[in-house]
Design an enzyme around this catalytic site. Structure first.
Site, PDB file in Angstrom:
ATOM      1  N   SER A 128       0.677  -1.158  -0.058  1.00 48.05           N
ATOM      2  CA  SER A 128      -0.094  -0.111   0.072  1.00 48.05           C
ATOM      3  C   SER A 128       0.640   1.256   0.094  1.00 48.05           C
ATOM      4  O   SER A 128       0.682   2.187  -0.773  1.00 48.05           O
ATOM      5  CB  SER A 128      -0.827   0.011   1.208  1.00 48.05           C
ATOM      6  OG  SER A 128      -1.651  -1.074   1.168  1.00 48.05           O
ATOM      7  N   GLU A 158      -4.564   1.678 -14.856  1.00 48.51           N
ATOM      8  CA  GLU A 158      -4.915   0.392 -14.412  1.00 48.51           C
ATOM      9  C   GLU A 158      -6.371   0.176 -13.357  1.00 48.51           C
ATOM     10  O   GLU A 158      -7.075  -0.822 -13.663  1.00 48.51           O
ATOM     11  CB  GLU A 158      -3.821  -0.133 -13.279  1.00 48.51           C
ATOM     12  CG  GLU A 158      -3.952  -1.481 -12.818  1.00 48.51           C
ATOM     13  CD  GLU A 158      -2.856  -1.866 -11.661  1.00 48.51           C
ATOM     14  OE1 GLU A 158      -1.980  -1.023 -11.436  1.00 48.51           O
ATOM     15  OE2 GLU A 158      -2.909  -2.881 -11.269  1.00 48.51           O
ATOM     16  N   GLY A 209     -27.606 -21.322  -4.896  1.00 47.59           N
ATOM     17  CA  GLY A 209     -27.516 -22.399  -3.541  1.00 47.59           C
ATOM     18  C   GLY A 209     -26.440 -23.249  -3.701  1.00 47.59           C
ATOM     19  O   GLY A 209     -25.220 -22.852  -4.234  1.00 47.59           O
TER      20      GLY A 209
HETATM   21  C1  LIG Z   1      -2.867 -11.961  -7.130  1.00 50.86           C
HETATM   22  C2  LIG Z   1      -2.230 -10.537  -7.056  1.00 50.86           C
HETATM   23  C3  LIG Z   1      -1.519 -10.087  -8.071  1.00 50.86           C
HETATM   24  C4  LIG Z   1      -0.525  -9.027  -7.910  1.00 50.86           C
HETATM   25  N1  LIG Z   1      -0.062  -8.437  -8.916  1.00 50.86           N
HETATM   26  C5  LIG Z   1       0.982  -7.468  -8.795  1.00 50.86           C
HETATM   27  C6  LIG Z   1       1.791  -7.073  -9.599  1.00 50.86           C
HETATM   28  O1  LIG Z   1       2.054  -7.489 -10.572  1.00 50.86           O
HETATM   29  N2  LIG Z   1       2.643  -6.109  -9.272  1.00 50.86           N
HETATM   30  C7  LIG Z   1       2.824  -5.412  -8.218  1.00 50.86           C
HETATM   31  O2  LIG Z   1       3.674  -4.645  -7.857  1.00 50.86           O
HETATM   32  N3  LIG Z   1       2.025  -5.886  -7.112  1.00 50.86           N
HETATM   33  C8  LIG Z   1       0.812  -6.742  -7.195  1.00 50.86           C
HETATM   34  N4  LIG Z   1       0.091  -7.260  -6.376  1.00 50.86           N
HETATM   35  C9  LIG Z   1       0.208  -6.609  -5.092  1.00 50.86           C
HETATM   36  C10 LIG Z   1      -0.962  -5.662  -4.835  1.00 50.86           C
HETATM   37  O3  LIG Z   1      -0.891  -4.493  -5.501  1.00 50.86           O
HETATM   38  C11 LIG Z   1      -0.785  -5.405  -3.185  1.00 50.86           C
HETATM   39  O4  LIG Z   1      -1.404  -6.600  -2.499  1.00 50.86           O
HETATM   40  C12 LIG Z   1      -1.582  -4.217  -2.795  1.00 50.86           C
HETATM   41  O5  LIG Z   1      -1.216  -3.150  -3.030  1.00 50.86           O
HETATM   42  C13 LIG Z   1      -1.830  -4.309  -0.995  1.00 50.86           C
HETATM   43  O6  LIG Z   1      -0.557  -4.472  -0.587  1.00 50.86           O
HETATM   44  P1  LIG Z   1      -0.330  -5.485   0.644  1.00 50.86           P
HETATM   45  O7  LIG Z   1      -0.874  -6.647   0.111  1.00 50.86           O
HETATM   46  O8  LIG Z   1       1.293  -5.538   0.992  1.00 50.86           O
HETATM   47  O9  LIG Z   1      -1.080  -4.982   1.666  1.00 50.86           O
HETATM   48  P2  LIG Z   1      -0.553  -4.105   2.917  1.00 50.86           P
HETATM   49  O10 LIG Z   1      -0.072  -2.784   2.510  1.00 50.86           O
HETATM   50  O11 LIG Z   1       0.082  -4.765   4.017  1.00 50.86           O
HETATM   51  O12 LIG Z   1      -1.992  -3.591   3.753  1.00 50.86           O
HETATM   52  C14 LIG Z   1      -2.733  -4.562   4.344  1.00 50.86           C
HETATM   53  C15 LIG Z   1      -4.151  -4.252   4.566  1.00 50.86           C
HETATM   54  O13 LIG Z   1      -4.114  -3.065   5.426  1.00 50.86           O
HETATM   55  C16 LIG Z   1      -4.632  -1.929   4.941  1.00 50.86           C
HETATM   56  N5  LIG Z   1      -4.045  -0.845   5.063  1.00 50.86           N
HETATM   57  C17 LIG Z   1      -2.609  -0.238   4.850  1.00 50.86           C
HETATM   58  N6  LIG Z   1      -2.416   0.653   5.342  1.00 50.86           N
HETATM   59  C18 LIG Z   1      -3.549   1.094   5.701  1.00 50.86           C
HETATM   60  C19 LIG Z   1      -3.967   2.454   6.402  1.00 50.86           C
HETATM   61  N7  LIG Z   1      -2.898   3.766   6.485  1.00 50.86           N
HETATM   62  N8  LIG Z   1      -5.175   2.605   6.856  1.00 50.86           N
HETATM   63  C20 LIG Z   1      -6.270   1.609   6.803  1.00 50.86           C
HETATM   64  N9  LIG Z   1      -5.891   0.574   6.016  1.00 50.86           N
HETATM   65  C21 LIG Z   1      -4.585   0.306   5.670  1.00 50.86           C
HETATM   66  C22 LIG Z   1      -4.796  -2.125   3.276  1.00 50.86           C
HETATM   67  O14 LIG Z   1      -5.708  -1.983   2.465  1.00 50.86           O
HETATM   68  C23 LIG Z   1      -5.083  -3.749   3.334  1.00 50.86           C
HETATM   69  O15 LIG Z   1      -6.014  -4.148   3.242  1.00 50.86           O
HETATM   70  C24 LIG Z   1      -0.819  -8.195  -6.663  1.00 50.86           C
HETATM   71  C25 LIG Z   1      -1.347  -8.865  -5.416  1.00 50.86           C
HETATM   72  C26 LIG Z   1      -2.258 -10.071  -5.656  1.00 50.86           C
HETATM   73  C27 LIG Z   1      -3.005 -10.540  -4.462  1.00 50.86           C
END
Ligand SMILES: Cc1cc2nc3c(=O)[nH]c(=O)nc-3n(C[C@H](O)[C@H](O)[C@H](O)COP(=O)(O)OP(=O)(O)OC[C@H]3O[C@@H](n4cnc5c(N)ncnc54)[C@H](O)[C@@H]3O)c2cc1C
Length: 395
Positions: free
Chosen positions: A144, A252, A349
């Site tokens: 994020s 995107e 269902g």
């Molecule tokens: C199948 C898949 C394919 C992907 N493909 C790519 C790709 O090709 N290239 C790439 O770069 N990335 C890719 N991603 C990564 C995706 O963009 C990230 O998973 C996403 O940006 C969230 O990052 P994180 O999973 O590290 O969650 P985190 O950043 O760890 O956040 C975890 C949760 O906490 C919430 N959160 C975080 N900060 C806050 C805040 N300040 N306040 C409230 N809530 C918060 C988030 O919304 C999330 O729900 C992919 C992900 C998946 C699952």
């Protein structure tokens, strides 16, 4: 003048012209012949054949929106061709779309920030379907907060020495060309650069990840261990990658919203067909008010989402940058998809719980694909934060 919106199903929708209709036919033919019949098999196998890239390139899918001189097509092409592509690909499956089209989140950075030599080197093989491109921004420490990425690139003479790792990367195992966000400067957004790292670079390895949905999509962790990357692979200036990375996200999000709207519509169509067919207590399910209301609620959600997607596409096409609206649209579309997948599963269902790529089986797969849409490309919480900042909501 802003045209009327939300008429994508009308006789002569204002946003779409003959060229969009023709493109829709072309993509529909490709998806129904080359993808839809194999979805179940590829989802079970966890991958799809590499030849699909070449087949997609042959019908112009890979080069859509990229300059002619690099083998692409821009003449007569606008943002609605992308919307049409995303919608039609929903009739295949999310996993195939994500990997087959992963270049669309990677190559735009090279096209907008790269030098002539870089564009000539990296874009044509991808557009021809010979090489696969991936975007690598997210890291194990979090996706994020992109501005805090940690993968370090230290300049030593003619090379950058890269150390760190990337997480959840689509096309992560089989890509050839990785567009990677790295830290070349100090903390925050102003210390970020973009490097192209090629598959065979010493010190670069990958390992696959298993997922809940998008089963046929290739998702991986990338490791960079003293990985030596030539300085010629720096895209844009040193420490000035941030703007490119951010503008990439807007496109995107529009494409994702269009895809989510189409998945939502598939859920409605499957649920309606089932509710007409299935009888309980002596009458078809659809004759129960509670079922009708569910279907109307699903329609309400997806119609507003589609109308907003079209309006914002039109605004972006006309040079605007409605960042807050794009962020809110992404959330709206994923919540619509979540509602439609949930209610369709409920109407189906037990049948909805079974895997298969025909009839009710599609809903089961879409249900498992909801969360990645609500998280990837900017999660709901982060989209709300971005919208609030853009709308100036502070004391
Ligand atoms: C199948 C898949 C394919 C992907 N493909 C790519 C790709 O090709 N290239 C790439 O770069 N990335 C890719 N991603 C990564 C995706 O963009 C990230 O998973 C996403 O940006 C969230 O990052 P994180 O999973 O590290 O969650 P985190 O950043 O760890 O956040 C975890 C949760 O906490 C919430 N959160 C975080 N900060 C806050 C805040 N300040 N306040 C409230 N809530 C918060 C988030 O919304 C999330 O729900 C992919 C992900 C998946 C699952």
């Amino acid at each position: 003048m802003i045209p009327k919106v939300g008429i994508s199903e009308g006789k002569e929708p204002l946003f779409y012209n003959e060229s969009h209709h023709a493109w829709r036919e072309e993509v529909r033919k490709f998806v129904s012949k080359e993808i839809a019949p194999f979805v179940e098999e590829w989802e079970e196998a966890g991958e799809f054949p590499r030849e699909l890239y070449k087949k997609a390139a042959d019908v112009g899918l890979m080069g859509m929106g990229y300059d002619e001189k690099y083998g692409g097509t821009t003449e007569g092409i606008d943002i609605f061709h992308g919307i049409v592509t995303a919608e039609e690909f929903a009739h295949g499956c999310g996993g195939v779309s994500a990997s087959l089209l992963s270049h669309n989140i990677a190559i735009p950075l090279i096209q907008s920030l790269g030098t002539e030599e870089q564009k000539e080197k990296f874009i044509p093989p991808v557009v021809r379907g010979e090489k696969i491109a991936a975007l690598a921004m997210t890291e194990p420490s979090g996706g994020s907060d992109v501005a805090s990425l940690k993968t370090k690139a230290l300049r030593k003479g003619d090379h950058f020495i890269v150390n760190g790792s990337k997480m959840f990367i689509t096309s992560g195992m089989r890509a050839d060309t990785y567009v990677v966000g790295v830290r070349t400067g100090g903390e925050g957004a102003t210390g970020i650069s973009v490097l192209v790292i090629e598959k065979d670079t010493p010190g670069f390895t990958q390992s696959p990840l298993k997922k809940m949905g998008w089963l046929s999509s290739d998702t991986a962790v990338l490791y960079f261990d003293n990985c030596k990357v030539p300085v010629e692979n720096l895209i844009g200036g040193e420490n000035s990658g941030w703007i490119g990375v951010m503008s990439n996200f807007s496109q995107e999000r529009l494409g994702m919203a269009a895809g989510m709207n189409a998945y939502s519509q598939i859920c409605i169509d499957e649920a309606v067909a089932w509710a007409k067919e299935r009888k309980t207590f002596g009458k078809p399910l659809i004759d129960n008010q509670v079922i009708k209301h569910k279907l109307v609620d699903m329609n309400r959600a997806v119609k507003t989402s589609r109308a907003w997607t079209e309006l914002l596409s039109w605004r972006v096409m006309n040079g605007e940058s409605p960042i807050a609206d794009l962020a809110m649209l992404k959330v709206h579309a994923s919540k619509a998809m979540e509602l439609c997948a949930r209610e369709a599963m409920q109407i189906l269902g037990g049948a909805g719980y079974l895997r298969a790529n025909s009839g009710p089986g599609k809903v089961e797969r879409i249900y498992r694909e909801v969360r990645v849409n609500a998280i990837g490309g900017g999660s709901e919480e982060i989209m709300y934060d971005l919208a609030a900042r853009q709308l100036g909501y502070r004391s």
